[in-house]
Design a protein around this motif. Structure first.
Motif, PDB file in Angstrom:
ATOM      1  N   GLY A  51      -6.610 -25.500  -9.904  1.00  0.00           N
ATOM      2  CA  GLY A  51      -7.205 -26.381  -8.910  1.00  0.00           C
ATOM      3  C   GLY A  51      -6.412 -27.653  -8.708  1.00  0.00           C
ATOM      4  N   VAL A  52      -5.827 -28.193  -9.775  1.00  0.00           N
ATOM      5  CA  VAL A  52      -5.040 -29.424  -9.659  1.00  0.00           C
ATOM      6  C   VAL A  52      -3.739 -29.149  -8.915  1.00  0.00           C
ATOM      7  N   PHE A  53      -3.103 -28.010  -9.204  1.00  0.00           N
ATOM      8  CA  PHE A  53      -1.875 -27.653  -8.486  1.00  0.00           C
ATOM      9  C   PHE A  53      -2.150 -27.483  -6.996  1.00  0.00           C
ATOM     10  N   LEU A 220      -6.957 -36.552  -9.397  1.00  0.00           N
ATOM     11  CA  LEU A 220      -7.372 -37.096 -10.698  1.00  0.00           C
ATOM     12  C   LEU A 220      -8.733 -36.563 -11.137  1.00  0.00           C
ATOM     13  N   ALA A 221      -9.671 -36.455 -10.188  1.00  0.00           N
ATOM     14  CA  ALA A 221     -11.014 -36.008 -10.552  1.00  0.00           C
ATOM     15  C   ALA A 221     -11.030 -34.578 -11.098  1.00  0.00           C
ATOM     16  N   PRO A 222     -10.424 -33.583 -10.402  1.00  0.00           N
ATOM     17  CA  PRO A 222     -10.412 -32.242 -10.982  1.00  0.00           C
ATOM     18  C   PRO A 222      -9.613 -32.152 -12.274  1.00  0.00           C
ATOM     19  N   ALA A 223      -8.591 -33.016 -12.427  1.00  0.00           N
ATOM     20  CA  ALA A 223      -7.810 -33.008 -13.666  1.00  0.00           C
ATOM     21  C   ALA A 223      -8.650 -33.449 -14.861  1.00  0.00           C
ATOM     22  N   ALA A 424     -15.761 -44.042 -12.931  1.00  0.00           N
ATOM     23  CA  ALA A 424     -16.472 -44.440 -11.708  1.00  0.00           C
ATOM     24  C   ALA A 424     -15.692 -43.998 -10.475  1.00  0.00           C
ATOM     25  N   PHE A 425     -14.377 -44.165 -10.529  1.00  0.00           N
ATOM     26  CA  PHE A 425     -13.531 -43.726  -9.420  1.00  0.00           C
ATOM     27  C   PHE A 425     -13.599 -42.210  -9.252  1.00  0.00           C
ATOM     28  N   ALA A 426     -13.564 -41.482 -10.384  1.00  0.00           N
ATOM     29  CA  ALA A 426     -13.633 -40.022 -10.319  1.00  0.00           C
ATOM     30  C   ALA A 426     -14.961 -39.555  -9.729  1.00  0.00           C
ATOM     31  N   ILE A 427     -16.030 -40.285 -10.021  1.00  0.00           N
ATOM     32  CA  ILE A 427     -17.355 -39.902  -9.500  1.00  0.00           C
ATOM     33  C   ILE A 427     -17.418 -40.102  -7.993  1.00  0.00           C
ATOM     34  N   VAL A 428     -17.005 -41.263  -7.523  1.00  0.00           N
ATOM     35  CA  VAL A 428     -17.150 -41.563  -6.093  1.00  0.00           C
ATOM     36  C   VAL A 428     -16.212 -40.724  -5.235  1.00  0.00           C
ATOM     37  N   THR A 429     -15.179 -40.127  -5.828  1.00  0.00           N
ATOM     38  CA  THR A 429     -14.282 -39.285  -5.043  1.00  0.00           C
ATOM     39  C   THR A 429     -14.715 -37.822  -5.027  1.00  0.00           C
ATOM     40  N   GLN A 430     -15.849 -37.508  -5.653  1.00  0.00           N
ATOM     41  CA  GLN A 430     -16.364 -36.144  -5.610  1.00  0.00           C
ATOM     42  C   GLN A 430     -16.894 -35.813  -4.215  1.00  0.00           C
TER      43      GLN A 430
END
Length: 475
Positions: A51-53, A220-223, A424-430
């Motif tokens: 998914g990250v790739f 970053l979020a899926p990683a 927090a950044f990873a959450i809001v980018t979902q």
């Protein structure tokens, strides 16, 4: 000497409001091995990186290096909090002791749902790889998955040492497979390490293009899900011999080992890929790179390694979250009858009933079509839990500023501040659908919190028992 250490550890547990029921039989090596099995580097590198790739191209290397640093910072927060509260409830217990009670319930619900979704997804992965190895097996993939769940639960309900021995043997096989992949990759390199790392590209149709800053942020979020599971060390806190300092050491060791064991093979796979277009277009880019380097026959070795890694991870999930569930019974979160049974261990000194209770919904999910959505959603709930850990690490220095800390993280508050901001950044980018799912889960947990307070107030009125939320959590 061992008796005196055991007495001190039991007294520390009693000071936190618990009775020593689990058997202290695990060494530092055992607990770290269980955590690495839960991380499952082989599964992470061969499967979870796809998914990250697809989102960030070769920036997957940079994303995982960044995540590796964040993981070590998270482990420092967990080490400090875990040394203060060495309880089998893992991250739920850490939040429960530090933050307000409603947040403890939100953490618990986000935490336990992983203990059902992740084993189910792992079991289905076992079914797929077993069918790939043995296509004539007269069982469907869900049925093979069900058998693997039954075996894992059977091991999980007996003595913890058995599970530790099984996982240690399998972790050795996992690391051997990853080492072979890494060495083979550097024997036949095709890409420049400097170029793929500092000038990342992605596949746009049939052309390779530079990765944009927005794509880097989105990856970053899926990683975040790739290097995950090292917190399992905390679930065995009441079975570790050596005290809270050793627990802190176990958390940091597991996190650092996991980061290295994932980032190095992942980077090697990109370097050995003969064609980046084919690499990005493959269902599993890393497997494509390895087959290109070592030949298609090596696919059998990979399939066996993945099956071992998947089963290993599923087994530790049941053992770990079974202990988290067991702690909720001791905390009195449910009704009286349930608390008595959930908060007890079996004749093997293991929370057998809790493992069984987690195994049942896992088995049901094997036959549900919504599992794929839940698997992706598990990344959101994981991030939410780590967000609360960052907050707890900050607030504990205020709330318990005069309390002894067997381990103090260096350069405070850099680690918890970075963890809180990053998660927090990873959450809001979902995506909106997963944020909506998290909102529903949070609402359900807060409703249970309100119900729990009503039940405890009613009980206090009849028999004078204290409300754990008020006394232990400060709710």
């Amino acid at each position: 000497m061992e008796d005196s250490v055991a007495f001190v550890e039991a007294a520390r547990l009693e000071h936190l409001g618990y009775r020593q029921q689990l058997s202290r039989k695990l060494s530092l090596r055992d607990v770290v091995g269980l955590a690495i099995a839960n991380v499952s580097p082989t599964m992470a590198v061969l499967l979870l990186t796809s998914g990250v790739f697809s989102i960030g191209g070769t920036f997957a290397i940079g994303a995982d290096v960044i995540l590796g640093v964040v993981v070590i910072l998270i482990s420092m927060c967990l080490a400090e909090l875990g040394s203060m509260f060495p309880v089998a409830g893992g991250m739920y217990s850490l939040v429960r002791f530090v933050l307000p009670a409603p947040l403890a319930f939100v953490t618990l619900f986000n935490y336990l749902i992983q203990g059902v979704i992740l084993p189910a997804s792992i079991a289905l992965g076992i079914g797929q790889f077993v069918k790939d190895l043995f296509p004539h097996v007269p069982l469907s993939e869900p049925m093979i998955a069900l058998v693997s769940v039954a075996v894992a639960v059977a091991i999980g309900v007996v003595r913890v040492e058995l599970g530790a021995y099984v996982t240690m043997a399998m972790v050795f096989v996992e690391l051997l497979v990853l080492s072979t992949v890494t060495v083979a990759a550097w024997i036949h390199p095709h890409q420049s390490l400097f170029s793929v790392t500092f000038h990342p590209v992605y596949l746009d149709g049939s052309a390779l293009r530079p990765v944009t800053v927005a794509m880097m942020a989105a990856s970053l979020a899926p990683a975040f899900n790739i290097i995950n599971g090292y917190d399992a060390t905390l679930g065995f806190a009441e079975e570790l011999v050596g005290g809270p300092k050793k627990l802190a050491r176990a958390v940091i060791t597991a996190a650092t080992t996991a980061a290295v064991a994932i980032v190095v093979p992942l980077t090697s796979a990109v370097v050995t890929a003969p064609n980046l277009k084919a690499f990005f277009g493959a269902a599993s880019p890393v497997i494509y790179a390895v087959e290109s380097s070592l030949g298609p026959n090596f696919r059998i070795v990979l399939d066996i390694g993945v099956c071992i890694a998947l089963f290993n991870s599923m087994l530790v999930y049941f053992m770990y979250f079974g202990r988290v569930f067991y702690t909720t019974g001791r905390d009195g979160l449910w009704w009286r009858w349930a608390n008595r049974r959930v908060g007890q261990v079996n004749r093997f000194k293991a929370p057998g009933l809790c493992v069984l209770l987690l195994g049942l919904p896992t088995a049901v999910l094997l036959f549900m079509s919504q599992l794929n959505w839940l698997i992706i959603f598990s990344g959101t709930v994981t991030t939410v839990v780590y967000f609360f850990i960052g907050l707890a690490a900050i607030w504990s220095r205020v709330k318990f500023r005069h309390d002894p800390r067997p381990y103090r993280m260096p350069a405070w508050p850099i680690a918890p501040v970075v963890v809180t901001l990053f998660t927090a950044f990873a959450i809001v980018t979902q995506e909106a659908q997963y944020l909506f799912g998290e909102a529903v889960l949070a609402a359900a947990s807060l409703a249970c919190y309100a119900l729990s307070r009503w039940v405890w107030r009613s009980r206090q009125a009849t028999d004078g028992e204290a409300d754990w939320q008020e006394d232990a959590v400060g709710g």
